[in-house]
Scaffold this active site. Structure first.
Site, PDB file in Angstrom:
ATOM      1  NE  ARG A   1      41.745  32.382  43.402  1.00  0.00           N
ATOM      2  CZ  ARG A   1      41.633  33.603  42.904  1.00  0.00           C
ATOM      3  NH1 ARG A   1      40.486  34.257  43.009  1.00  0.00           N
ATOM      4  NH2 ARG A   1      42.653  34.169  42.294  1.00  0.00           N
TER       5      ARG A   1
ATOM      6  CB  SER B   1      49.474  35.260  43.229  1.00  0.00           C
ATOM      7  OG  SER B   1      49.028  36.583  43.035  1.00  0.00           O
TER       8      SER B   1
ATOM      9  CB  SER C   1      53.673  38.043  37.695  1.00  0.00           C
ATOM     10  OG  SER C   1      52.844  37.149  37.003  1.00  0.00           O
TER      11      SER C   1
ATOM     12  CG  ASP D   1      45.766  38.938  34.565  1.00  0.00           C
ATOM     13  OD1 ASP D   1      45.427  37.822  34.998  1.00  0.00           O
ATOM     14  OD2 ASP D   1      46.091  39.877  35.302  1.00  0.00           O
TER      15      ASP D   1
END
Length: 291
Positions: free
Chosen positions: A55, A96, A124, A222
């Site tokens: 990843r 992320s 986020s 999520d």
């Protein structure tokens, strides 16, 4: 990436003094602990499944390249040799948020001051707000001038006292969905003043309960799986800001699509959009029997 080059004279570390972190399939463990481990000035090995390692950790690779920290990447582990140093870090905002949180955990412990500049629109953001709030409770101060820049004073110390960990809105959303499907579930322990971005699930449920609608979930990514499933039971929906669901521990878009199709739900996936069309939802055995 970093603004300036740093010298690092730590390649002569005794290889016997190595520390191993086994992250299994946990992306958050890997991303949170790499900057912390790089404070130790030891040979550090992060193990994990091939899927986890594949990843990628490009943000940290860029930092290590600029600071002359050695990285050895293998299929199931990544080895670091070197020590993180204070600097001004430029970080993409559409990756992320865990990379940013990892740096925020570690930078206050360095001898000198640092800063983090977010170079693209921050997704986020609520997760960063949660990180800063927990750090504040732990005696760590992060000075945020605007949405794109964080200043971190060096030589700080953690001093966490007793605290109550609030309930998790991400998990609660799956259980609370039954209350929008004529069920009756009592959920306790959720903080209404929480920084958790996923607490918006109630407004998404309410909209989807009434009609087909569009939901932007880039700041509550999520919630994607439960919202897709919920929409399939109601009027359908269009979900944007979903691209990061593909780079979780699995491709959550493809996996949810595969499962929903077993119930005769039409799922259209694009790069950053998922459309749920509820044609006529059926139990899988009814489909197999041609009903």
């Amino acid at each position: 990436m970093l603004n300036k080059s740093k010298n690092n004279d730590n390649f002569n570390i005794d290889n016997k003094e190595e520390i191993i972190f086994d992250c299994l399939e946990s992306g958050s463990t890997l991303r949170f602990f790499i900057p912390i481990a790089l404070l130790l000035n030891k040979k550090v090995i992060f193990k994990g499944t091939k899927k986890l390692i594949s990843r990628g950790i490009q943000i940290y690779e860029d930092i290590c390249a600029t600071q002359n920290i050695k990285i050895i990447k293998e299929e199931d582990k990544i080895t670091f040799i070197g020590k993180l140093q204070a600097d001004c870090f430029n970080v993409l905002g559409n990756i992320s948020s865990q990379f940013i949180s990892g740096l925020l955990f570690a930078l206050p412990l360095l001898d000198e001051d640092s800063c983090i500049t977010i170079t693209t629109p921050l997704e986020s953001k609520n997760y960063i707000d949660i990180t800063i709030d927990v750090l504040r409770q732990s005696g760590i101060i992060i000075d945020q001038k605007d949405d794109n820049k964080y200043y971190i004073i060096g030589n700080q110390q953690y001093s966490l006292n007793n605290c109550i960990v609030e309930g998790d809105y991400s998990n609660a959303s799956f259980i609370d969905s039954f209350n929008y499907l004529n069920g009756e579930v009592n959920i306790k322990g959720l903080n209404k003043e929480s920084y958790q971005g996923d607490k918006v699930y109630t407004s998404h449920f309410e909209k989807l309960n009434q009609e087909y609608c569009e939901c932007d979930i880039k700041n509550c990514i999520d919630l994607g799986p439960i919202l897709f499933a919920f929409a399939s039971l109601k009027h359908g929906g269009c979900f944007t800001g979903v691209s990061r669901l593909r780079i979780k521990e699995s491709d959550r878009i493809s996996d949810i699509k595969e499962e929903l199709q077993k119930f005769n739900v039409e799922v259209i996936e694009e790069d950053n959009k998922v459309i749920i069309n509820n044609k006529n939802i059926k139990a899988p055995n009814e489909i197999l029997n041609g009903k």
